[in-house]
Design a protein around this motif. Structure first.
Motif, short mmCIF file in Angstrom:
data_model
loop_
_atom_site.label_atom_id
_atom_site.label_comp_id
_atom_site.label_asym_id
_atom_site.label_seq_id
_atom_site.Cartn_x
_atom_site.Cartn_y
_atom_site.Cartn_z
N LEU A 18 18.53 -53.04 -69.60
CA LEU A 18 18.77 -52.34 -70.86
C LEU A 18 18.22 -50.91 -70.78
O LEU A 18 17.21 -50.67 -70.11
N MET A 64 25.97 -54.90 -75.21
CA MET A 64 26.26 -54.32 -73.90
C MET A 64 27.59 -54.86 -73.36
O MET A 64 28.37 -54.11 -72.75
N GLU A 65 27.85 -56.13 -73.61
CA GLU A 65 29.10 -56.73 -73.14
C GLU A 65 30.30 -56.15 -73.88
O GLU A 65 31.38 -55.99 -73.30
N GLU A 112 21.30 -57.51 -78.05
CA GLU A 112 21.54 -56.34 -77.22
C GLU A 112 22.46 -56.66 -76.04
O GLU A 112 23.35 -55.87 -75.70
N MET A 113 22.26 -57.82 -75.43
CA MET A 113 23.11 -58.19 -74.30
C MET A 113 24.55 -58.37 -74.75
O MET A 113 25.49 -58.01 -74.04
N ARG A 114 24.76 -58.92 -75.94
CA ARG A 114 26.14 -59.06 -76.46
C ARG A 114 26.76 -57.69 -76.73
O ARG A 114 27.95 -57.49 -76.46
N ARG A 149 12.92 -54.68 -70.88
CA ARG A 149 14.20 -53.96 -70.93
C ARG A 149 14.69 -53.64 -69.52
O ARG A 149 15.88 -53.77 -69.22
N LEU A 197 16.96 -59.75 -77.82
CA LEU A 197 17.51 -59.58 -76.48
C LEU A 197 18.95 -60.07 -76.40
O LEU A 197 19.81 -59.42 -75.81
N TYR A 239 16.13 -56.71 -67.86
CA TYR A 239 17.44 -57.12 -68.35
C TYR A 239 18.49 -56.02 -68.23
O TYR A 239 19.61 -56.16 -68.74
#
Length: 354
Positions: free
Chosen positions: A251, A188-189, A184-186, A246, A181, A249
């Protein structure tokens, strides 16, 4: 064998009807790379080209009452990128030709030959679509389309995807303690910080997707526990539970892709590596396409006083048939001029996850 007999055999194999049959053959439903990731499009040219304008618009300025309005500066950049499409295709000799001739000599009609040719026509179309599915996978992995000694051709088209858009997971996703997670968040950033549109979907293999079901970060997020070995539940998540996490968050949904393509050396190869994970933009045609252009075969068929096809049908896959008399053979040839083309190199993520 006299040429007129071969011509008689081909009488029932109209180029117009063959091309109409070619246009009805669809890309296989599981070939997501050429269907929707970098979707197919025909262009009326032998070159691909993209043109556009980038305009930087700064925020307006406040002013005092009765003061003059500030004269702003504008920054407009026009760009054009182009390249030549590459030809690809193959040729078949109609098999069992002697058997077909023997049957004709006994008074049978040419249906057996017609069926054999149409079987080969369908195979030509599928073979070209298979090669382009591999080509899109090649470009998607590292931002480059490469050929090494293919029919003596070696080249590389590098679309300059930034390294930040091709990350490697710090801990392999095959490790249950990997922070999937967080990875993926990094990523997305990375997209947000560059102004890229929010990705509409993720693409990975079944194995890549399955890692999420047994992953500590996903299970902790689903069960609402802190991320430590003593509090993470041991239950593996169900597919719908992975989607719950997902969605929570923000995603994009995951699509699984495990297509394998047969090669002419008898081996099978994956169109995408099993260990990669992709975040894809919402409007693929503004990002990348699989473009089919004009071939010499298509142009020949569309010219003359009685053309076999209309000019608008010249781009795309073209299949022709013919014969030779030494030795007597009937052949078919599938041709295309096509490439995957990437317009914007920094609005997707192609991550290596183990």
């Amino acid at each position: 064998m006299p040429n007129d007999m071969l011509e008689l055999l081909l009488r029932d194999l109209s180029p117009t009807e063959i091309q109409a049959f070619v246009r009805e053959i669809q890309t296989p439903a599981d070939y997501a790379l050429t269907l929707s990731v970098m979707p197919e499009r025909t262009i009326n040219s032998v070159k691909w080209e993209t043109r556009g304008t980038r305009r930087r618009v700064a925020a307006a300025s406040y002013r005092a009452w009765d003061a003059q309005t500030k004269v702003a500066t504008r920054e407009i950049t026009q760009f054009a990128t182009s390249g030549k499409l590459l030809p690809l295709g193959q040729k078949y000799i109609v098999g069992e030709f002697e058997t077909i001739l023997e049957n004709l000599d006994r008074g049978m009609d040419s249906r057996e030959l017609v069926q054999a040719v149409y079987d080969d026509v369908a195979a030509h179309v599928l073979s070209i679509k298979k090669r382009l599915e591999l080509a899109v996978g090649d470009l998607l992995v590292d931002g480059k389309f490469s050929l090494v000694g293919e029919n003596g051709l070696t080249l590389e088209a590098d679309y300059k995807v930034p390294p930040a858009n091709m990350p490697t997971a710090p801990v392999a996703w095959t490790d249950p303690t990997a922070d999937i997670l967080g990875d993926e968040m990094r990523w997305m950033e990375v997209l947000r910080s560059s102004g890229a549109p929010e990705p509409a979907r993720a693409l990975t293999s079944y194995k890549g997707w399955a890692q999420m079901m047994a992953n500590d970060s996903y299970r902790a997020a689903y069960y609402g526990s802190v991320n430590s070995a003593s509090t993470i539940p041991t239950a593996v998540l169900a597919p719908n539970e992975v989607n719950v996490v997902r969605t929570r968050y923000g995603l994009p949904p995951i699509e699984r892709y495990d297509v394998k393509i047969e090669k002419d050396d008898g081996t099978d190869v994956r169109a995408l590596p099993e260990n990669m994970f992709f975040l894809l933009p919402p409007n693929p045609r503004q990002w990348a396409e699989t473009q089919y252009g004009l071939t010499a075969d298509g142009l020949i068929l569309s010219r003359g006083a009685n053309p076999a096809i209309v000019r608008e049908d010249a781009p795309g896959i073209v299949v022709t048939r013919g014969y030779q008399d030494d030795p007597p053979q009937v052949w078919t040839k599938g041709s295309a001029a096509a490439l995957p083309v990437m317009y914007v190199p920094d609005i997707h993520i192609a991550a290596t996850v183990w």
